[in-house]
Design an enzyme around this catalytic site. Sequence first.
Site, short mmCIF file in Angstrom:
data_model
loop_
_atom_site.label_atom_id
_atom_site.label_comp_id
_atom_site.label_asym_id
_atom_site.label_seq_id
_atom_site.Cartn_x
_atom_site.Cartn_y
_atom_site.Cartn_z
CB VAL A 98 5.17 15.59 -10.56
CG1 VAL A 98 4.34 14.97 -11.68
CG2 VAL A 98 4.28 15.94 -9.37
CE LYS A 124 15.80 43.48 -12.84
NZ LYS A 124 15.46 44.93 -12.93
CG PHE A 125 9.54 39.78 -12.89
CD1 PHE A 125 9.01 38.56 -12.52
CD2 PHE A 125 9.23 40.29 -14.14
CE1 PHE A 125 8.17 37.85 -13.39
CE2 PHE A 125 8.40 39.59 -15.01
CZ PHE A 125 7.88 38.37 -14.63
CG LEU A 126 15.35 36.88 -13.53
CD1 LEU A 126 16.04 35.53 -13.49
CD2 LEU A 126 16.35 37.99 -13.75
CG HIS A 144 3.26 30.83 -11.28
ND1 HIS A 144 4.41 31.45 -11.72
CD2 HIS A 144 2.36 31.82 -11.04
CE1 HIS A 144 4.21 32.77 -11.73
NE2 HIS A 144 2.99 33.01 -11.33
NE ARG A 186 7.09 18.67 -3.27
CZ ARG A 186 7.06 18.83 -4.59
NH1 ARG A 186 7.41 17.84 -5.37
NH2 ARG A 186 6.70 19.99 -5.12
CE LYS A 203 8.13 22.44 -11.89
NZ LYS A 203 8.90 21.57 -10.98
CG ASN A 220 10.30 21.61 -5.06
OD1 ASN A 220 10.45 21.84 -6.23
ND2 ASN A 220 9.45 22.31 -4.32
#
Length: 451
Positions: A296, A203-205, A237, A293, A239, A291
């Site tokens: 950043v 679903k695309f919010l 997309h 890892r 940050k 993620n």
Amino acid sequence: MTFSKVLIANRGEIALRVIRACKELGLKTVAVYSQADTDAMHVHLADQALCIGPAAPADSYLNQHTILLAAMASGAEAIHPGYGFLSENAMFAEAVEQLGLHFIGPTADAIRTMGDKVAAKRAMLAAGVPCVPGPDSALPNDDAAIFDVAEAIGYPVIVKAAGGGGGRGMRVIHDKSGLLAAVATTREEARRAFGNPALYLEKFLVHPRHIEIQILCDQHGAGVWLGSRDCSMQRRHQKVLEEAPAPGIADMALRAVGERCVEACRQIGYRGVGTFEFLYEAEAFYFIEMNTRLQVEHPVTEEVSGVDIVKAQLLVALGEPLGITQDDIVSVGHAFECRINAEDPFTFVPSPGVLSSWSVPGGHGVRVDSHMRAGADIPPYYDSMIGKLIVRGRDRTEALARMRVALAGFEVEGVKTNLPLHRALFDDAGFIDGGTDIHYLERWLPQRAVT
């Protein structure tokens, strides 16, 4: 399990960050560098440094064989991958362990599980972590079956690459007329970019925020979550800035999802640090990926939690127990991080070159993580981020004011930077109010460009 010398398979500010943490723990360090980074700061700060190839990442920082040879030649017993490059490469983690070295991160199996978005979603559902509506299986190849999946979810939907990341390999579909073409294009893009053509549909919010939960787990079954971050200020997309804790979300709701994240880590046998990423809309969390890892933006969590996340990574890899429980984790104050990039603040075209001047702000609650200095060369081969400006205040209002002062005192000459963008954002009423969605910056940029 023990080691005394760590090779840092990375460059830039994160290589410096890891080297300094190692030195605090009395660990020797080995820097690897490309020919473009011969005079880089991490090369000079490490106890030992080895050139691993030409400037192109594929011939140096992504060359697994050469990095492993450097580890063996230097006598390093562990490898820290930093972020980016090989940090989430399961084959590399496995190769490190097969050589009898320590990979400072999760196991290869955990990286594989969480790197495959379909497998990750299945694991999260099993642990009770809330997920975006959509099946926990790869999208079929049959056209009729694809339509059935989309209809069951309800438009708009988003098609994503199962092995994707970094904002690549995804497309939004608003009705059935564009579905098959979007699937075909994304499937080929995924095959080329990730070597994995598998896709999934969700679903695309429409107006979600991007909320992260930072976790830390040892090798003895203990784990904690270190609070939340809001990373909604994004462009394509990617940050631009982050803050901790995420504003305007009830502590009880955060605690519930944080506990589920820790439980998921226990179920998959996760070790080290990791980040669960969620979309947040209408007071509900929806898992999108993990993620495996260091992030950043880890400094904002360090500032409000009081936990040195990089040192914690190293201690976990050394086999040490966490030594803290969830009750010990208390979020104090508020922190922001601005990613300082060498790029045009309007076109976002990278701006490599030589820094003729580099003057960073200071004062109470101000931190700059960077590998730059006056006279440093910014090569065109790597990510354009040249530093991170982090501020902390007693509350969000004080942190906003402190960041405005810090940004005003940050002076860089010789290349273009996105400092003007950050200065404008911290004067923007919508951002000041908090809780903006992930599309806010994209809507704001065209308006800013004409004023």
